[in-house]
Design a protein around this motif. Structure first.
Motif, mmCIF file in Angstrom:
data_model
loop_
_atom_site.group_PDB
_atom_site.id
_atom_site.type_symbol
_atom_site.label_atom_id
_atom_site.label_comp_id
_atom_site.label_asym_id
_atom_site.label_seq_id
_atom_site.Cartn_x
_atom_site.Cartn_y
_atom_site.Cartn_z
ATOM 1 N N SER A 98 0.840 -1.207 0.000
ATOM 2 C CA SER A 98 0.000 0.000 0.000
ATOM 3 C C SER A 98 0.869 1.248 0.000
ATOM 4 C CB SER A 98 -0.926 0.002 1.220
ATOM 5 O OG SER A 98 -1.844 -1.061 1.165
ATOM 6 N N TYR A 99 1.892 1.241 0.858
ATOM 7 C CA TYR A 99 2.732 2.433 0.961
ATOM 8 C C TYR A 99 3.683 2.578 -0.220
ATOM 9 C CZ TYR A 99 0.968 3.950 5.402
ATOM 10 O OH TYR A 99 0.138 4.437 6.371
ATOM 11 N N GLY A 100 3.987 1.476 -0.893
ATOM 12 C CA GLY A 100 4.744 1.575 -2.133
ATOM 13 C C GLY A 100 3.946 2.318 -3.196
ATOM 14 N N ASN A 101 2.663 1.965 -3.320
ATOM 15 C CA ASN A 101 1.782 2.656 -4.267
ATOM 16 C C ASN A 101 1.552 4.108 -3.853
ATOM 17 O OD1 ASN A 101 1.289 0.452 -6.034
ATOM 18 N ND2 ASN A 101 -0.174 -0.406 -4.574
ATOM 19 N N ILE A 102 1.437 4.322 -2.526
ATOM 20 C CA ILE A 102 1.243 5.690 -2.025
ATOM 21 C C ILE A 102 2.459 6.551 -2.359
ATOM 22 C CG2 ILE A 102 1.113 7.076 0.085
ATOM 23 C CD1 ILE A 102 -0.674 4.856 1.267
ATOM 24 N N ALA A 103 3.653 5.993 -2.162
ATOM 25 C CA ALA A 103 4.883 6.744 -2.454
ATOM 26 C C ALA A 103 4.940 7.149 -3.925
ATOM 27 C CB ALA A 103 6.100 5.898 -2.080
ATOM 28 N N GLN A 104 4.564 6.240 -4.821
ATOM 29 C CA GLN A 104 4.555 6.552 -6.243
ATOM 30 C C GLN A 104 3.557 7.667 -6.559
ATOM 31 O OE1 GLN A 104 3.766 2.888 -8.323
ATOM 32 N NE2 GLN A 104 5.833 2.078 -7.996
ATOM 33 N N ALA A 105 2.371 7.581 -5.925
ATOM 34 C CA ALA A 105 1.344 8.599 -6.158
ATOM 35 C C ALA A 105 1.768 9.963 -5.619
ATOM 36 C CB ALA A 105 0.028 8.164 -5.505
ATOM 37 N N VAL A 106 2.425 9.973 -4.455
ATOM 38 C CA VAL A 106 2.854 11.231 -3.849
ATOM 39 C C VAL A 106 3.921 11.906 -4.699
ATOM 40 C CG1 VAL A 106 4.073 12.244 -1.870
ATOM 41 C CG2 VAL A 106 2.236 10.589 -1.495
ATOM 42 N N LEU A 107 4.839 11.110 -5.252
ATOM 43 C CA LEU A 107 5.908 11.678 -6.082
ATOM 44 C C LEU A 107 5.371 12.300 -7.369
ATOM 45 C CD1 LEU A 107 8.650 8.917 -5.671
ATOM 46 C CD2 LEU A 107 8.626 11.201 -4.648
ATOM 47 N N LYS A 108 4.190 11.854 -7.792
ATOM 48 C CA LYS A 108 3.589 12.406 -9.017
ATOM 49 C C LYS A 108 2.851 13.722 -8.760
ATOM 50 C CE LYS A 108 2.979 7.907 -11.262
ATOM 51 N NZ LYS A 108 1.987 6.909 -11.765
ATOM 52 N N ILE A 109 2.600 14.038 -7.485
ATOM 53 C CA ILE A 109 1.913 15.292 -7.153
ATOM 54 C C ILE A 109 2.857 16.454 -7.422
ATOM 55 C CG2 ILE A 109 0.800 16.635 -5.315
ATOM 56 C CD1 ILE A 109 0.056 14.011 -3.970
ATOM 57 N N LYS A 110 2.440 17.396 -8.250
ATOM 58 C CA LYS A 110 3.306 18.511 -8.638
ATOM 59 C C LYS A 110 3.409 19.562 -7.535
ATOM 60 C CE LYS A 110 2.358 17.923 -13.568
ATOM 61 N NZ LYS A 110 1.854 18.559 -14.808
ATOM 62 N N SER A 111 2.341 19.735 -6.778
ATOM 63 C CA SER A 111 2.321 20.751 -5.731
ATOM 64 C C SER A 111 3.096 20.282 -4.505
ATOM 65 C CB SER A 111 0.879 21.090 -5.337
ATOM 66 O OG SER A 111 0.852 21.848 -4.154
ATOM 67 N N ALA A 112 4.018 21.113 -4.003
ATOM 68 C CA ALA A 112 4.779 20.768 -2.793
ATOM 69 C C ALA A 112 3.867 20.697 -1.588
ATOM 70 C CB ALA A 112 5.876 21.810 -2.568
ATOM 71 N N ILE A 113 2.868 21.583 -1.540
ATOM 72 C CA ILE A 113 1.900 21.574 -0.429
ATOM 73 C C ILE A 113 1.100 20.272 -0.445
ATOM 74 C CG2 ILE A 113 -0.137 22.711 0.526
ATOM 75 C CD1 ILE A 113 0.922 25.346 -0.579
ATOM 76 N N GLY A 114 0.717 19.841 -1.641
ATOM 77 C CA GLY A 114 -0.035 18.594 -1.773
ATOM 78 C C GLY A 114 0.781 17.394 -1.335
ATOM 79 N N ARG A 115 2.075 17.400 -1.686
ATOM 80 C CA ARG A 115 2.942 16.292 -1.266
ATOM 81 C C ARG A 115 3.087 16.253 0.253
ATOM 82 N NH1 ARG A 115 6.053 17.754 -5.882
ATOM 83 N NH2 ARG A 115 7.478 18.958 -4.557
ATOM 84 N N ARG A 116 3.283 17.436 0.860
ATOM 85 C CA ARG A 116 3.410 17.486 2.321
ATOM 86 C C ARG A 116 2.137 17.011 3.004
ATOM 87 N NH1 ARG A 116 6.268 22.404 1.444
ATOM 88 N NH2 ARG A 116 4.367 23.596 1.855
#
Length: 309
Positions: A217-235
């Motif tokens: 689950s967290y492997g998929n989450i990490a991939q999805a988070v890295l694709k978020i362009k916004s730094a605020i969204g990633r945080r």
């Protein structure tokens, strides 16, 4: 026959830390404080989740279950531990040992599955946000929580019952501070290979499998988070998942050490202190991790305290 029944008639002696009287006094004070913090912290999480309407969502629904689990789990072990640490009487009745064995194993196994369910909730929230309300419908959440509880009850009915069927032949000294499957198996005066094999299989099912699902689950989450362009969204995404990941690392790390590491490769004191960590320390840390790193919970606490004052 009389020797075989001695354990049932006279109960067991929880050796614990009796070979270190000075350490017992220190542990009594520390564990009493940690138990108080556990009761306070987990009760607060449950009350805040119930009273604040903003927290009526799947994440806090499962978090409330986790807090309730920790309250019951610690209460099945710590009161007896405090009694033994604070007095020269280290005994526990056979019935008390049986209750402790069934309840603690059921709650510990349930928590293993519940943490995997919580990771799936975070996966859906981050990777499939548009479908979150549909996938994590209240009915689905109730089913997932019920499955976690049912799996814990099922495994304790099997494991604890098989363990208590073993003859102890008058062996009453449990070299531990509570009645746990691995240490009771060691008391058996017959070949317990089947019980050890069953314990290993159960450990794989309730430790390795849920942990593997969590890591996926967290492997998929990490991939999805890295694709978020916004730094605020990633945080924001990282903050949402980091608390649960910390709980997973602490909980599974200590339990895997106890249940999957060969008994001969660790000392008796190591086993006791590791068990002390996941029965006393981890349940106290859970509410702190979730409240200190969670903006929603802190705001809800401020709102409730403001109204109260």
């Amino acid at each position: 026959m009389q020797w075989t029944n001695d354990s049932r008639l006279l109960g067991f002696i929880l050796v614990g830390f009796s070979d270190r009287p000075q350490l017992e006094l220190i542990l009594f004070g520390v564990i009493l404080f940690l138990y108080f913090m556990t009761l306070l912290g987990n009760s607060t999480i449950i009350l805040v989740s119930l009273l604040d309407s903003k927290l009526h969502n799947p994440m806090y629904f499962f978090l409330s279950h986790l807090s309730f689990l920790d309250l019951c789990f610690t209460s099945s072990i710590i009161p007896q531990l405090l009694v033994n640490l604070g007095s020269s009487d280290k005994s526990i009745t056979y019935g008390g040992c049986v209750v402790q064995l069934y309840v603690s194993l059921a709650l510990g196994s349930t928590e293993c599955v519940l943490l995997a369910v919580m990771s799936y909730d975070r996966y859906v929230a981050v990777c499939r946000p548009l479908h979150y309300a549909f996938v994590m419908h209240p009915r689905v959440c109730n089913i997932l929580a019920s499955m976690a509880w049912l799996s814990g009850v099922t495994t304790t009915l099997i494991q604890s019952t098989l363990t208590l069927q073993l003859p102890f032949c008058g062996n009453r000294k449990v070299d531990h501070f509570f009645c746990e499957v691995p240490v009771l198996i060691k008391l058996a005066c017959v070949d317990a290979t089947f019980n050890q094999a069953e314990l290993f299989v159960a450990s794989v099912l309730f430790l390795v499998v849920p942990l593997s699902l969590i890591l996926m689950s967290y492997g998929n989450i990490a991939q999805a988070v890295l694709k978020i362009k916004s730094a605020i969204g990633r945080r924001k995404a990282f903050r949402t998942c980091s608390s649960h990941l910390m709980v997973v690392v602490i909980f599974y790390g200590t339990i895997i050490f106890m249940y999957l590491q060969p008994a001969k490769s660790r000392s008796k004191d190591q086993g006791k202190f590791v068990s002390l960590f996941y029965t006393v320390v981890t349940p106290m840390l859970n509410p702190l991790i979730y409240t200190l790193r969670n903006k929603d919970v802190k705001e809800a606490l401020k709102k409730i305290l403001g109204k109260t004052l």
